[in-house]
Design a protein around this motif. Sequence first.
Motif, PDB file in Angstrom:
ATOM      1  N   LYS A  30      18.503  26.067 -66.215  1.00 40.31           N
ATOM      2  CA  LYS A  30      17.304  25.231 -66.228  1.00 40.31           C
ATOM      3  C   LYS A  30      17.123  24.562 -67.587  1.00 40.31           C
ATOM      4  O   LYS A  30      17.569  25.072 -68.611  1.00 40.31           O
ATOM      5  CB  LYS A  30      16.064  26.071 -65.895  1.00 40.31           C
ATOM      6  N   ALA A  31      16.455  23.420 -67.564  1.00 36.68           N
ATOM      7  CA  ALA A  31      16.049  22.733 -68.792  1.00 36.68           C
ATOM      8  C   ALA A  31      14.572  23.041 -69.030  1.00 36.68           C
ATOM      9  O   ALA A  31      13.759  22.976 -68.106  1.00 36.68           O
ATOM     10  CB  ALA A  31      16.257  21.233 -68.664  1.00 36.68           C
ATOM     11  N   HIS A  32      14.232  23.365 -70.281  1.00 38.23           N
ATOM     12  CA  HIS A  32      12.878  23.802 -70.602  1.00 38.23           C
ATOM     13  C   HIS A  32      12.170  22.786 -71.481  1.00 38.23           C
ATOM     14  O   HIS A  32      12.797  22.082 -72.288  1.00 38.23           O
ATOM     15  CB  HIS A  32      12.923  25.155 -71.316  1.00 38.23           C
ATOM     16  N   VAL A  33      10.848  22.737 -71.356  1.00 38.36           N
ATOM     17  CA  VAL A  33      10.027  21.893 -72.212  1.00 38.36           C
ATOM     18  C   VAL A  33       9.956  22.547 -73.595  1.00 38.36           C
ATOM     19  O   VAL A  33       9.612  23.719 -73.724  1.00 38.36           O
ATOM     20  CB  VAL A  33       8.609  21.722 -71.639  1.00 38.36           C
ATOM     21  N   LYS A  34      10.298  21.787 -74.619  1.00 34.78           N
ATOM     22  CA  LYS A  34      10.252  22.305 -75.979  1.00 34.78           C
ATOM     23  C   LYS A  34       8.808  22.388 -76.461  1.00 34.78           C
ATOM     24  O   LYS A  34       8.012  21.496 -76.208  1.00 34.78           O
ATOM     25  CB  LYS A  34      11.074  21.397 -76.903  1.00 34.78           C
TER      26      LYS A  34
ATOM     27  N   PRO B 234      10.125  24.853 -66.143  1.00 31.54           N
ATOM     28  CA  PRO B 234      11.526  24.448 -66.338  1.00 31.54           C
ATOM     29  C   PRO B 234      12.095  23.846 -65.062  1.00 31.54           C
ATOM     30  O   PRO B 234      11.622  24.121 -63.960  1.00 31.54           O
ATOM     31  CB  PRO B 234      12.222  25.759 -66.718  1.00 31.54           C
ATOM     32  N   MET B 235      13.141  23.031 -65.220  1.00 29.19           N
ATOM     33  CA  MET B 235      13.711  22.309 -64.087  1.00 29.19           C
ATOM     34  C   MET B 235      15.202  22.571 -63.972  1.00 29.19           C
ATOM     35  O   MET B 235      15.914  22.641 -64.978  1.00 29.19           O
ATOM     36  CB  MET B 235      13.469  20.805 -64.242  1.00 29.19           C
ATOM     37  N   THR B 236      15.670  22.685 -62.746  1.00 22.71           N
ATOM     38  CA  THR B 236      17.093  22.858 -62.492  1.00 22.71           C
ATOM     39  C   THR B 236      17.811  21.518 -62.572  1.00 22.71           C
ATOM     40  O   THR B 236      17.185  20.449 -62.542  1.00 22.71           O
ATOM     41  CB  THR B 236      17.331  23.458 -61.100  1.00 22.71           C
ATOM     42  N   ALA B 237      19.140  21.574 -62.637  1.00 20.63           N
ATOM     43  CA  ALA B 237      19.935  20.344 -62.679  1.00 20.63           C
ATOM     44  C   ALA B 237      19.736  19.527 -61.411  1.00 20.63           C
ATOM     45  O   ALA B 237      19.662  18.296 -61.461  1.00 20.63           O
ATOM     46  CB  ALA B 237      21.411  20.686 -62.872  1.00 20.63           C
ATOM     47  N   ASP B 238      19.616  20.202 -60.265  1.00 18.02           N
ATOM     48  CA  ASP B 238      19.424  19.476 -59.011  1.00 18.02           C
ATOM     49  C   ASP B 238      18.078  18.769 -58.991  1.00 18.02           C
ATOM     50  O   ASP B 238      17.972  17.624 -58.528  1.00 18.02           O
ATOM     51  CB  ASP B 238      19.517  20.444 -57.828  1.00 18.02           C
ATOM     52  N   GLU B 239      17.043  19.406 -59.508  1.00 22.66           N
ATOM     53  CA  GLU B 239      15.724  18.762 -59.562  1.00 22.66           C
ATOM     54  C   GLU B 239      15.754  17.548 -60.487  1.00 22.66           C
ATOM     55  O   GLU B 239      15.194  16.504 -60.164  1.00 22.66           O
ATOM     56  CB  GLU B 239      14.681  19.770 -60.038  1.00 22.66           C
ATOM     57  N   LEU B 240      16.415  17.670 -61.609  1.00 18.41           N
ATOM     58  CA  LEU B 240      16.504  16.556 -62.552  1.00 18.41           C
ATOM     59  C   LEU B 240      17.359  15.424 -61.997  1.00 18.41           C
ATOM     60  O   LEU B 240      17.106  14.245 -62.266  1.00 18.41           O
ATOM     61  CB  LEU B 240      17.060  17.048 -63.885  1.00 18.41           C
ATOM     62  N   ARG B 241      18.357  15.761 -61.220  1.00 20.33           N
ATOM     63  CA  ARG B 241      19.208  14.734 -60.612  1.00 20.33           C
ATOM     64  C   ARG B 241      18.388  13.869 -59.652  1.00 20.33           C
ATOM     65  O   ARG B 241      18.733  12.708 -59.403  1.00 20.33           O
ATOM     66  CB  ARG B 241      20.374  15.397 -59.888  1.00 20.33           C
TER      67      ARG B 241
ATOM     68  N   ARG C  74       3.110  15.492 -65.079  1.00 19.67           N
ATOM     69  CA  ARG C  74       3.888  16.654 -65.495  1.00 19.67           C
ATOM     70  C   ARG C  74       4.484  16.396 -66.876  1.00 19.67           C
ATOM     71  O   ARG C  74       4.792  15.246 -67.212  1.00 19.67           O
ATOM     72  CB  ARG C  74       5.005  16.940 -64.488  1.00 19.67           C
ATOM     73  N   ASN C  75       4.633  17.447 -67.644  1.00 18.83           N
ATOM     74  CA  ASN C  75       5.359  17.381 -68.910  1.00 18.83           C
ATOM     75  C   ASN C  75       6.804  17.764 -68.612  1.00 18.83           C
ATOM     76  O   ASN C  75       7.113  18.943 -68.383  1.00 18.83           O
ATOM     77  CB  ASN C  75       4.740  18.334 -69.935  1.00 18.83           C
ATOM     78  N   TYR C  76       7.677  16.777 -68.583  1.00 13.39           N
ATOM     79  CA  TYR C  76       9.073  16.998 -68.234  1.00 13.39           C
ATOM     80  C   TYR C  76       9.882  17.369 -69.477  1.00 13.39           C
ATOM     81  O   TYR C  76       9.498  17.032 -70.604  1.00 13.39           O
ATOM     82  CB  TYR C  76       9.654  15.738 -67.585  1.00 13.39           C
ATOM     83  N   PRO C  77      11.019  18.024 -69.316  1.00 12.90           N
ATOM     84  CA  PRO C  77      11.819  18.463 -70.469  1.00 12.90           C
ATOM     85  C   PRO C  77      12.360  17.304 -71.294  1.00 12.90           C
ATOM     86  O   PRO C  77      12.550  16.192 -70.798  1.00 12.90           O
ATOM     87  CB  PRO C  77      12.965  19.254 -69.817  1.00 12.90           C
ATOM     88  N   GLY C  78      12.645  17.598 -72.566  1.00  7.08           N
ATOM     89  CA  GLY C  78      13.323  16.650 -73.433  1.00  7.08           C
ATOM     90  C   GLY C  78      12.514  15.405 -73.730  1.00  7.08           C
ATOM     91  O   GLY C  78      11.283  15.422 -73.799  1.00  7.08           O
ATOM     92  N   GLU C  79      13.234  14.295 -73.884  1.00  9.24           N
ATOM     93  CA  GLU C  79      12.603  13.032 -74.246  1.00  9.24           C
ATOM     94  C   GLU C  79      11.851  12.390 -73.088  1.00  9.24           C
ATOM     95  O   GLU C  79      11.176  11.369 -73.277  1.00  9.24           O
ATOM     96  CB  GLU C  79      13.663  12.061 -74.766  1.00  9.24           C
TER      97      GLU C  79
END
Length: 549
Positions: free
Chosen positions: A263-267, A294-301, A388-393
Amino acid sequence: MASATTAAQQRLFRSLLLFAALLAACFIVHEKMIVFSQYWKLSAKKQQQATTFVDSTPTMRRRLSDDVDHDMDLEHILRLATRTAEDTFTEEDSPPFRVLFIVTTLSEYDKGTRGTVHGADRLKDLVLPLLVDGVESMVHRGWSVDVYLICGFEELQESRRQIIQDALPKGVGLEVWDNAIPYYYEKKFNQQLKRPDQTIELAPHGLSRQHRFVVRDKLMDYDFFTAFEDDIRITADHVLNFLEMSTHIDRMRRAAEHSPDGKAHVKDAVRDNRTVRGKSMDKATVGNDLVQDPMTADELRRLWPGFIRAEVLDNSVGQPHPLLEGSTPALDNFKWKQFVPASMEYEQKFGTVDPNVCCDLDSPRTPPNPTKDDLVLWETDVSAMGVRNYPGEIGWAAAMPVEDRADVGSYWSGEGNVYNDPSFKRPRRIDALLGQQAGWMATRSQVLYFHIHGCPGGFLPHFDGEDWYHDSLQTRNGAVEFWSGGYQLFGRCRLNRILSLDPKRFSRQILYHSSNNKQKTKTKDKFIRLSHFLGQLYTVKERALQSLV
């Protein structure tokens, strides 16, 4: 001795037969490959006849080089697009960023319906200024741009075509596909002919499908594709913002794939003190209370930079404008204001909506010098939105309407019975709230993702099989908005559109609906200023953060 000679002759004969069979097989395979290649190249022309491509500066068509890491394709495309024009012109070994600018237009002259003037020159006064404005913005960045015009009318006269060619910047190719409306047999829901005497007829709703044949035919010739209706303003700013947001999403997707927990996490996420989490009220796999999960790769895709259409208030429709008249103008008493007021403090902290990015157009049909308060929205409202506050930039963004089963999660504006109606459910596939964006844009690799992985039945031709009910032109597959409005992508393909809460990016996700006719034909309660709409989204953001305490 004779028997030995006979045996040798038989072995030789069998070898010759085998060799002949292999040659025949190779020939058949070769012929089939040629047929397949020709079929791929000419499929668009099989639908309707297209005119010859005009390119005043012929160049070698390029493909992504073999040494490009396709997992990093968006990074590569973003680098191409963000080079300065000087770098593009001086780096001889580096190819330019190639864009195919596709426009679909039904009528050469207005028909007098939907708030238009009968006989007005739509092509010259509306379509051409938009086309030139958008293409020039891209050429000025050093991009290599070609235009593909798909026409629903029978023939574009040579003199009219020359007007378009002369107006486009030097070096821009023009290809025209006129008389592009396909034919079909209208059928019942069970795929039987609707009438015993049913005859073949034009399918005007199918015109919006035809750009898919163009994209398939040109797929390996360009890095990027824009395909929109004829009254939408698309500029380099829209493309760059789309590429930047897509790259931010893809970076987090790759981070999730390499993360120990997948998962990718919000910093620097805010501490979440909730002990009870919401549950899905429909077919979604998540609740309506996701803030920084946090979000999985499939969710981010499945996350996608969206667009939203806007118009500019036109005082020529009346003085004062109907949306501004009365003691309590409609625009000051926007829908859901009592439940979700607009938090306008964002303008001091983060900046304001920039009307020039979307809507400053030099055209006979559009109001000049728009201000931020002139931009109005009608195709959705805050009741269908989440944040939503999404991960990264990616950061804070609004989640646009999506099918329940496709939702990757956000904090819904109605969470906690905000609308004072326990039976009020999150709007999903409600046409009046979906936010039709009148087209789509994507890189080549994104188009391939749609076609191979994302969209049941594929994104490109041929549209057959059970996913298309064996006939893609039947309206149960969707009308105009399904093909050109993005409904396929944001419904069947399960992509989740987002709008950045950063006013600078948000301004670059607004598309000008330059026909400017919705304000004449829609009811007053449909409209809200874009600045107020963004203010409502900031109110939802504040409530989302408060829910964590």
